[in-house]
Design a protein around this motif. Sequence first.
Motif, PDB file in Angstrom:
ATOM      1  N   TYR A  82       0.718  -0.909   0.304  1.00 33.79           N
ATOM      2  CA  TYR A  82       0.419  -0.241  -0.084  1.00 33.79           C
ATOM      3  C   TYR A  82       1.020   1.069   0.141  1.00 33.79           C
ATOM      4  O   TYR A  82      -0.068   2.353  -0.053  1.00 33.79           O
ATOM      5  N   ASP A  83       2.085   0.887   0.077  1.00 30.30           N
ATOM      6  CA  ASP A  83       3.354   2.596   0.134  1.00 30.30           C
ATOM      7  C   ASP A  83       3.632   3.014  -0.997  1.00 30.30           C
ATOM      8  O   ASP A  83       5.094   3.245  -1.345  1.00 30.30           O
ATOM      9  N   ARG A  84       2.769   2.912  -1.603  1.00 28.96           N
ATOM     10  CA  ARG A  84       3.234   2.747  -3.592  1.00 28.96           C
ATOM     11  C   ARG A  84       2.644   4.431  -3.991  1.00 28.96           C
ATOM     12  O   ARG A  84       1.182   4.230  -4.875  1.00 28.96           O
ATOM     13  N   PRO A  85       3.368   5.692  -3.609  1.00 25.11           N
ATOM     14  CA  PRO A  85       2.178   6.605  -3.336  1.00 25.11           C
ATOM     15  C   PRO A  85       2.434   6.735  -5.039  1.00 25.11           C
ATOM     16  O   PRO A  85       3.832   6.428  -5.623  1.00 25.11           O
ATOM     17  N   ASP A  86       1.717   7.297  -6.182  1.00 29.38           N
ATOM     18  CA  ASP A  86       1.469   7.694  -7.106  1.00 29.38           C
ATOM     19  C   ASP A  86       0.335   8.942  -7.657  1.00 29.38           C
ATOM     20  O   ASP A  86      -0.202   9.485  -7.381  1.00 29.38           O
ATOM     21  N   ASP A  87       1.329   9.672  -7.396  1.00 32.08           N
ATOM     22  CA  ASP A  87       1.457  11.644  -8.392  1.00 32.08           C
ATOM     23  C   ASP A  87       0.325  11.339  -9.173  1.00 32.08           C
ATOM     24  O   ASP A  87      -0.701  12.433  -8.965  1.00 32.08           O
ATOM     25  N   ARG A  88       0.212  11.150 -10.019  1.00 34.64           N
ATOM     26  CA  ARG A  88      -1.141  11.103 -11.534  1.00 34.64           C
ATOM     27  C   ARG A  88      -2.623  10.310 -10.678  1.00 34.64           C
ATOM     28  O   ARG A  88      -2.712  10.787 -11.145  1.00 34.64           O
ATOM     29  N   ALA A  89      -2.701   9.609  -9.381  1.00 30.23           N
ATOM     30  CA  ALA A  89      -4.123   9.563  -9.247  1.00 30.23           C
ATOM     31  C   ALA A  89      -4.374  10.074  -7.747  1.00 30.23           C
ATOM     32  O   ALA A  89      -3.967  11.397  -8.084  1.00 30.23           O
ATOM     33  N   ALA A 111     -17.149  -9.023 -13.297  1.00 33.59           N
ATOM     34  CA  ALA A 111     -16.609  -9.220 -12.081  1.00 33.59           C
ATOM     35  C   ALA A 111     -14.998  -9.065 -12.140  1.00 33.59           C
ATOM     36  O   ALA A 111     -14.379  -8.773 -13.770  1.00 33.59           O
ATOM     37  N   LEU A 112     -14.591  -7.984 -11.635  1.00 33.56           N
ATOM     38  CA  LEU A 112     -13.619  -7.706 -11.355  1.00 33.56           C
ATOM     39  C   LEU A 112     -11.982  -7.496 -10.055  1.00 33.56           C
ATOM     40  O   LEU A 112     -12.906  -8.381  -9.351  1.00 33.56           O
ATOM     41  N   VAL A 113     -11.264  -8.257  -9.875  1.00 30.89           N
ATOM     42  CA  VAL A 113     -10.245  -8.255  -9.019  1.00 30.89           C
ATOM     43  C   VAL A 113      -9.531  -6.997  -8.953  1.00 30.89           C
ATOM     44  O   VAL A 113      -8.635  -6.209 -10.284  1.00 30.89           O
ATOM     45  N   LEU A 114      -9.003  -6.401  -7.811  1.00 31.93           N
ATOM     46  CA  LEU A 114      -8.917  -5.103  -8.073  1.00 31.93           C
ATOM     47  C   LEU A 114      -7.341  -6.107  -6.370  1.00 31.93           C
ATOM     48  O   LEU A 114      -7.205  -6.147  -5.816  1.00 31.93           O
ATOM     49  N   GLU A 115      -5.154  -5.732  -7.197  1.00 31.24           N
ATOM     50  CA  GLU A 115      -4.422  -5.944  -6.631  1.00 31.24           C
ATOM     51  C   GLU A 115      -4.151  -5.049  -6.171  1.00 31.24           C
ATOM     52  O   GLU A 115      -3.567  -4.493  -7.304  1.00 31.24           O
ATOM     53  N   THR A 116      -3.695  -4.304  -5.483  1.00 31.50           N
ATOM     54  CA  THR A 116      -2.342  -2.955  -4.992  1.00 31.50           C
ATOM     55  C   THR A 116      -1.149  -4.319  -4.480  1.00 31.50           C
ATOM     56  O   THR A 116      -1.001  -4.487  -3.991  1.00 31.50           O
ATOM     57  N   THR A 117      -0.099  -4.085  -5.314  1.00 37.42           N
ATOM     58  CA  THR A 117       1.436  -4.746  -5.121  1.00 37.42           C
ATOM     59  C   THR A 117       2.761  -4.306  -5.573  1.00 37.42           C
ATOM     60  O   THR A 117       2.386  -2.935  -5.816  1.00 37.42           O
ATOM     61  N   VAL A 118       4.080  -4.682  -5.362  1.00 38.66           N
ATOM     62  CA  VAL A 118       5.126  -3.484  -5.590  1.00 38.66           C
ATOM     63  C   VAL A 118       4.629  -3.248  -7.032  1.00 38.66           C
ATOM     64  O   VAL A 118       5.560  -2.274  -7.387  1.00 38.66           O
ATOM     65  N   ASP A 119       4.018  -3.163  -7.996  1.00 39.25           N
ATOM     66  CA  ASP A 119       3.515  -2.868  -8.928  1.00 39.25           C
ATOM     67  C   ASP A 119       3.457  -2.143  -9.248  1.00 39.25           C
ATOM     68  O   ASP A 119       2.682  -1.921 -10.324  1.00 39.25           O
ATOM     69  N   GLY A 120       1.769  -1.701  -8.303  1.00 37.21           N
ATOM     70  CA  GLY A 120       1.342  -0.702  -8.222  1.00 37.21           C
ATOM     71  C   GLY A 120      -0.386  -1.109  -8.754  1.00 37.21           C
ATOM     72  O   GLY A 120      -0.498  -2.364  -7.752  1.00 37.21           O
ATOM     73  N   VAL A 121      -1.082  -0.626  -8.726  1.00 41.07           N
ATOM     74  CA  VAL A 121      -2.052  -0.769  -8.653  1.00 41.07           C
ATOM     75  C   VAL A 121      -3.051  -2.065 -10.080  1.00 41.07           C
ATOM     76  O   VAL A 121      -2.009  -1.159 -11.157  1.00 41.07           O
ATOM     77  N   CYS A 122      -3.097  -3.214  -9.503  1.00 35.56           N
ATOM     78  CA  CYS A 122      -3.836  -3.620 -11.078  1.00 35.56           C
ATOM     79  C   CYS A 122      -5.035  -4.191 -11.420  1.00 35.56           C
ATOM     80  O   CYS A 122      -5.855  -4.660  -9.828  1.00 35.56           O
ATOM     81  N   LEU A 123      -6.065  -3.391 -12.025  1.00 35.85           N
ATOM     82  CA  LEU A 123      -7.512  -4.657 -12.357  1.00 35.85           C
ATOM     83  C   LEU A 123      -7.617  -5.595 -13.235  1.00 35.85           C
ATOM     84  O   LEU A 123      -6.781  -4.574 -14.426  1.00 35.85           O
ATOM     85  N   TYR A 124      -7.933  -6.210 -12.971  1.00 38.72           N
ATOM     86  CA  TYR A 124      -8.451  -7.388 -13.847  1.00 38.72           C
ATOM     87  C   TYR A 124      -9.464  -7.555 -13.653  1.00 38.72           C
ATOM     88  O   TYR A 124     -10.078  -7.423 -13.157  1.00 38.72           O
ATOM     89  N   GLU A 125      -9.738  -7.875 -15.661  1.00 38.47           N
ATOM     90  CA  GLU A 125     -11.523  -8.345 -15.986  1.00 38.47           C
ATOM     91  C   GLU A 125     -10.875 -10.078 -15.164  1.00 38.47           C
ATOM     92  O   GLU A 125     -10.278 -10.429 -15.116  1.00 38.47           O
ATOM     93  N   ASP A 126     -12.308 -10.039 -14.861  1.00 41.55           N
ATOM     94  CA  ASP A 126     -12.267 -11.909 -13.656  1.00 41.55           C
ATOM     95  C   ASP A 126     -13.423 -12.416 -14.501  1.00 41.55           C
ATOM     96  O   ASP A 126     -14.779 -12.552 -13.960  1.00 41.55           O
TER      97      ASP A 126
END
Length: 331
Positions: free
Chosen positions: A86-93, A155-170
């Motif tokens: 959760y600690d990957r700040p993103d100025d564009r968000a 459905a969607l899956v939301l994951e926030t990892t070291v790679d950032g925010v990932c939003l997958y169609e499920d």
Amino acid sequence: MCTSIAMFSESGCCGRNLDLEVSFGEQVVIAPRTYPFHFHELEDLNDHHALIGMANVASGQPLYAEAMNEHGLYMAGLNFPGNACYDRPDDRARYHAAPYELIPWILGSCRNVTEAKALLSSFAPLARPFSLTADGSRTLPLAELHWHICDGSRALVLETTVDGVCLYEDPIGVLTNNPPFPFHQMNLQQYLGLSSANPKCRFAENAGLRPFGEGMGALGMPGDASPASRYVKAAFHKLNSPLEKEETAQVIQCFHILDAVQMVKGSVITAQGRPDRTIYSCCITPCSMTYYYKTYENPQLHAVTMHPEDRIGDRLQCFPLQTTPNILRIH
Ligand SMILES: C[C@H](CCC(=O)NCCS(=O)(=O)O)[C@H]1CC[C@H]2[C@@H]3[C@H](O)C[C@@H]4C[C@H](O)CC[C@]4(C)[C@H]3C[C@H](O)[C@]12C
């Protein structure tokens, strides 16, 4: 461990097992439209969609494990230890939300998955725990989660990892736990051969090999409680499941699928030496806005409906779980 499923159809429903060694102080909680949701960085939601779900009420605020809003949008948090970041700040968000804020923010603001996806496309997580005191001296731990977000068709899956925010169609409509979601999608492809049909021998047509019992088309389906195995088993049952027209039949079918991946006390011992179990299973229906649940101790189905009048107002309605076994004695 946990498993979440979405039965796609207009009369469909969503449900989950919550697998844990201990209770987290859960009860069924209705947050009506003008119950104020306050956030660290998002604008307050003082007038929002009403929601019903399972929550721990801490310092008067509902911390939802899963919920559905009055438009049938469902969201569930499932453990994602070691991968949630959760600690990957993103100025564009444009929107920054802590993990415990996600369910009220998304369900309070969106009517369906399309709207949720639009908001989450400009979202970055905030590594802020829930504070039990005004001065922040006592906080709850940050729950390491990923999320299942579903409506009647998608459905969607939301994951926030070291790679950032990932939003997958499920497209499958199932979520369990680790590893990240792409693994489960790929892993499921190893089970293309599973079938609910009576199997035919495909490698030696003339050898006279025939099934000697029912269910042999799915031989090889994993049955253990690990997240990857539960994913495959839940997907197989869900995708083979008929869609029932009538709500009660649909709800019972949903519970049967969840039962197929439930955790029986004693079969899984955590690293801390404690028995894991499915502390509750639930199924939420958009048609009648009813939260059905059963607990490990009391497997009788219970129902809490969010009636139209319950959606109005600014006070939470809390319904403690009925955990005492209730056996219908007939003789
Ligand atoms: C433990 C629960 C998830 C269960 C699960 O997925 N287990 C899988 C185990 S494993 O990976 O396969 O090993 C999660 C789901 C929702 C979580 C709760 C919700 O996020 C709401 C708050 C959030 C606060 O930060 C902590 C308390 C809490 C009340 C959370 C406690 C706990 O972390 C919950 C109840």
